[in-house]
Design a protein around this motif. Structure first.
Motif, PDB file in Angstrom:
ATOM      1  N   ARG A 137      65.906  17.796  29.238  1.00 18.09           N
ATOM      2  CA  ARG A 137      66.703  18.629  28.346  1.00 18.09           C
ATOM      3  C   ARG A 137      66.307  20.100  28.456  1.00 18.09           C
ATOM      4  O   ARG A 137      67.157  20.998  28.501  1.00 18.09           O
ATOM      5  CB  ARG A 137      66.532  18.145  26.900  1.00 18.09           C
ATOM      6  N   CYS A 140      67.315  21.640  31.865  1.00 17.22           N
ATOM      7  CA  CYS A 140      68.756  21.843  32.009  1.00 17.22           C
ATOM      8  C   CYS A 140      69.232  23.149  31.379  1.00 17.22           C
ATOM      9  O   CYS A 140      70.302  23.656  31.742  1.00 17.22           O
ATOM     10  CB  CYS A 140      69.518  20.662  31.400  1.00 17.22           C
ATOM     11  N   MET A 141      68.466  23.712  30.462  1.00 14.83           N
ATOM     12  CA  MET A 141      68.849  24.996  29.894  1.00 14.83           C
ATOM     13  C   MET A 141      68.848  26.085  30.969  1.00 14.83           C
ATOM     14  O   MET A 141      69.610  27.053  30.887  1.00 14.83           O
ATOM     15  CB  MET A 141      67.901  25.381  28.755  1.00 14.83           C
ATOM     16  N   LEU A 144      72.289  26.437  32.852  1.00 13.46           N
ATOM     17  CA  LEU A 144      73.511  26.816  32.132  1.00 13.46           C
ATOM     18  C   LEU A 144      74.281  27.963  32.777  1.00 13.46           C
ATOM     19  O   LEU A 144      75.520  27.948  32.762  1.00 13.46           O
ATOM     20  CB  LEU A 144      73.177  27.159  30.676  1.00 13.46           C
ATOM     21  N   GLN A 147      76.505  26.481  35.348  1.00 12.16           N
ATOM     22  CA  GLN A 147      77.506  25.623  34.719  1.00 12.16           C
ATOM     23  C   GLN A 147      78.596  26.455  34.054  1.00 12.16           C
ATOM     24  O   GLN A 147      79.788  26.133  34.158  1.00 12.16           O
ATOM     25  CB  GLN A 147      76.845  24.687  33.703  1.00 12.16           C
ATOM     26  N   LEU A 337      78.128  27.120  24.782  1.00 12.05           N
ATOM     27  CA  LEU A 337      77.631  25.758  24.630  1.00 12.05           C
ATOM     28  C   LEU A 337      77.208  25.457  23.200  1.00 12.05           C
ATOM     29  O   LEU A 337      77.494  24.376  22.669  1.00 12.05           O
ATOM     30  CB  LEU A 337      76.456  25.512  25.583  1.00 12.05           C
ATOM     31  N   ASN A 338      76.542  26.408  22.538  1.00 10.87           N
ATOM     32  CA  ASN A 338      76.052  26.116  21.188  1.00 10.87           C
ATOM     33  C   ASN A 338      77.173  26.000  20.159  1.00 10.87           C
ATOM     34  O   ASN A 338      76.939  25.553  19.034  1.00 10.87           O
ATOM     35  CB  ASN A 338      75.019  27.161  20.742  1.00 10.87           C
ATOM     36  N   ASN A 443      71.515  14.699  30.481  1.00  8.03           N
ATOM     37  CA  ASN A 443      71.526  16.000  29.803  1.00  8.03           C
ATOM     38  C   ASN A 443      72.432  16.995  30.521  1.00  8.03           C
ATOM     39  O   ASN A 443      73.213  17.713  29.888  1.00  8.03           O
ATOM     40  CB  ASN A 443      70.105  16.555  29.716  1.00  8.03           C
ATOM     41  N   ASN A 447      76.044  18.571  29.002  1.00  6.19           N
ATOM     42  CA  ASN A 447      76.341  20.002  28.924  1.00  6.19           C
ATOM     43  C   ASN A 447      77.669  20.326  29.606  1.00  6.19           C
ATOM     44  O   ASN A 447      78.466  21.132  29.111  1.00  6.19           O
ATOM     45  CB  ASN A 447      75.207  20.818  29.538  1.00  6.19           C
ATOM     46  N   SER A 448      77.901  19.709  30.771  1.00 12.65           N
ATOM     47  CA  SER A 448      79.170  19.935  31.467  1.00 12.65           C
ATOM     48  C   SER A 448      80.345  19.431  30.639  1.00 12.65           C
ATOM     49  O   SER A 448      81.401  20.073  30.559  1.00 12.65           O
ATOM     50  CB  SER A 448      79.160  19.229  32.831  1.00 12.65           C
TER      51      SER A 448
END
Length: 530
Positions: A137, A140-141, A144, A147, A337-338, A443, A447-448
């Motif tokens: 997790r 993966c940030m 971003l 992505q 994303l958030n 994760n 996100n995607s």
């Protein structure tokens, strides 16, 4: 020895042999119930070669949530309740984390090179540890930016060429995982490595599905059929050569980039730097990267196609989600994303797509390395276990009207379940597998999914395509999909219309603004001839 004694011994031996052969295919004492067996073949004549989830669900309704079947001497166990999955796959993962031994895999790969299908052991553990380090997790940030950039191209591609929905989505999904794993992106689908991977995935999946190749593992003499009489051997040889060319070409590209001091922080650069720590040779590193690409490119794309299909067939749900996005995100900016944390109805839609049309309806099979008992039943060592995700997510004991696409169920409860039922083991991510074999890329995939579902509804109205002759909207059959390991909906006509000219302008601006991020992964575009 007298002739009478010889004759007597022969009769006894024949009787013993007939008795032993007669037991092959029979359900041993203590196994869960299941369909009636035939001598020698067991349930081989009934075992599904396509749409396995449908047959498994039919058996569950007849025999219960834990079912056994016999494929010759081999035992198959099908689990169709969340509590059984938790008990067998999650809590007993020390003995239920192996994969089936398949002759096809022995021809395709050396020494458990396939992270997804590798046998449980030291090699798999080393591959898994490396994959987890870059796909956690927290890690993966760091991915971003690419992505977000790739998502901006997906919106731009849909704005400019909406008829290419299917390939645009796949290009996005594959280019993201290519960038993360190998530091390479693909700005288009046609004529690129992304198209090569798509073809490769279809061919490998076909070979691995039941019926895709002869039952060599049940009848070992089939191994010795000459290649000219066994097309599957030629196909496997060609696929192996294709995979080697792609996988080694990608890793060589990363090595060359490092030598030129043009790093971009991708996964394979990290593994090359820590090769001794992970204990992976060059071939295993190449195959680790390649298998992550194959696994990551397909599943996210399939989910997004199902999401669009569900929005086309449920316009009221689409409009409500758009209203929620407009209220939370606003009209003068695109989603981040958030923002997903403030969009409960969109979250409910995403969960419902996972439930309604799970991408992998039976997940990947597990194999036991020791005898286990579940209640009164025996799960013997060497048994293949299927998580029947489809049956669980369409189980009348857990869900009201499970055949209806209804995100509201997730507004009423976190798991979408009926009130008052025991939800032990029920998870919204069963499609990602379970136990020690749960998908390491979940994760990144999530996100995607969050980014693109928000973007699609923020930017576009998704409408059914029209018949070229009558001009009437074409109906979409949500029950139509491929019957292999992955449930892929067939292409469907779709009109994708920007919700406003202001949004169309923002899409073009964001795509242009993503150029610096793209450049980091386009130091030179990877050649499919490399």
């Amino acid at each position: 020895m007298s002739p009478a004694v010889v004759l007597g011994l022969t009769v006894v031996l024949c009787a013993w042999l007939i008795r032993r052969l007669g037991r092959i295919g029979s359900r041993e004492r203590g196994l869960p119930p299941g369909p009636p067996t035939l001598p020698l073949i067991g349930n081989l004549h009934q075992f599904p070669t396509a749409f396995a989830h449908a047959k498994f669900t039919e058996w569950a309704k007849l025999y219960g949530d834990i079912v056994s079947a016999k494929l010759g001497p081999r035992t198959v166990i099908v689990l169709s309740s969340p509590s059984l999955v938790r008990e067998c796959i999650d809590l007993r993962s020390a003995t239920t984390s192996d994969r089936p031994s398949l002759h096809i895999l022995e021809l395709l790969y050396d020494d458990n090179e396939d992270l997804v299908l590798a046998r449980y052991g030291p090699t798999w553990k080393a591959l898994r540890r490396a994959a987890h380090d870059i796909l956690s997790r927290e890690a993966c940030m760091k991915h971003l930016p690419i992505q977000h950039a790739e998502a901006s191209q997906l919106m731009y591609d849909l704005l400019e060429r909406p008829e290419g929905l299917y390939t645009h989505i796949y290009r996005y999904s594959a280019s993201v995982i290519l960038s993360v794993v190998a530091g390479i992106r693909s700005p288009q689908f046609e004529g690129t490595i992304v198209e090569d991977f798509d073809h490769l995935i279809r061919r490998v999946e076909y070979l691995l599905r039941p019926g895709g190749s002869p039952p060599v593992d049940l009848f070992p003499p089939l191994k010795y059929i000459p290649s000219r009489f066994a097309p599957w051997k030629t196909e496997t040889k060609e696929l192996r050569a294709k995979e080697e060319k792609l996988f080694f070409g990608i890793l060589d590209h990363c090595v060359d980039r490092i030598k030129r001091d043009r790093r971009n922080g991708c996964f394979l650069e990290y593994v090359l730097d820590h090769q001794s720590y992970y204990g992976l040779d060059y071939r295993k590193m190449a195959y680790l990267g390649g298998i992550l690409l194959i696994a990551g490119a397909d599943t996210t794309a399939v989910f997004l196609r199902w999401f669009v299909a569900c929005m086309l067939t449920h316009p009221d749900i689409q409009r409500r989600a758009q209203q929620e996005i407009d209220e939370i995100v606003g009209l003068d900016k695109s989603p981040e994303l958030n923002d997903i944390e403030k969009l409960p109805y969109l979250q409910a839609i995403i969960k419902e797509v996972h439930r309604f049309r799970p991408v992998t309806p039976t997940a990947m099979p597990h194999v036991t390395t020791a005898d286990e008992r579940v209640g009164e039943f025996l799960i013997p060592k060497g048994a293949t276990i299927f998580m029947n995700v489809w049956a669980i997510y369409h189980h009348l004991d857990y869900f009201d009207n499970p055949e209806v696409f209804d995100p509201e169920r997730y507004m009423r409860s976190e798991l979408g379940n009926k009130p008052g039922v025991d939800t032990t083991g029920l998870r919204n991510d069963l499609g990602f597998g379970g136990g020690r074999r749960i998908c390491p890329g979940s994760n990144l995939a999530s996100n995607s999914i969050f980014l693109n579902t928000m973007n699609l509804l923020w930017a576009f109205n998704l409408l059914p395509g029209k018949d070229e002759i009558t001009g009437e909207p074409v109906s979409i059959d949500l029950n139509s999909f491929t019957g292999g390991l992955v449930a892929v909906p067939p292409p469907f006509p779709c009109e994708i219309i920007p919700r406003s000219e202001a949004k169309a302008s923002m899409i073009r601006e964001q795509f242009t603004a993503a150029s610096p991020t793209f450049e980091l992964f386009e130091q030179h575009i990877f050649s499919r001839e490399a």
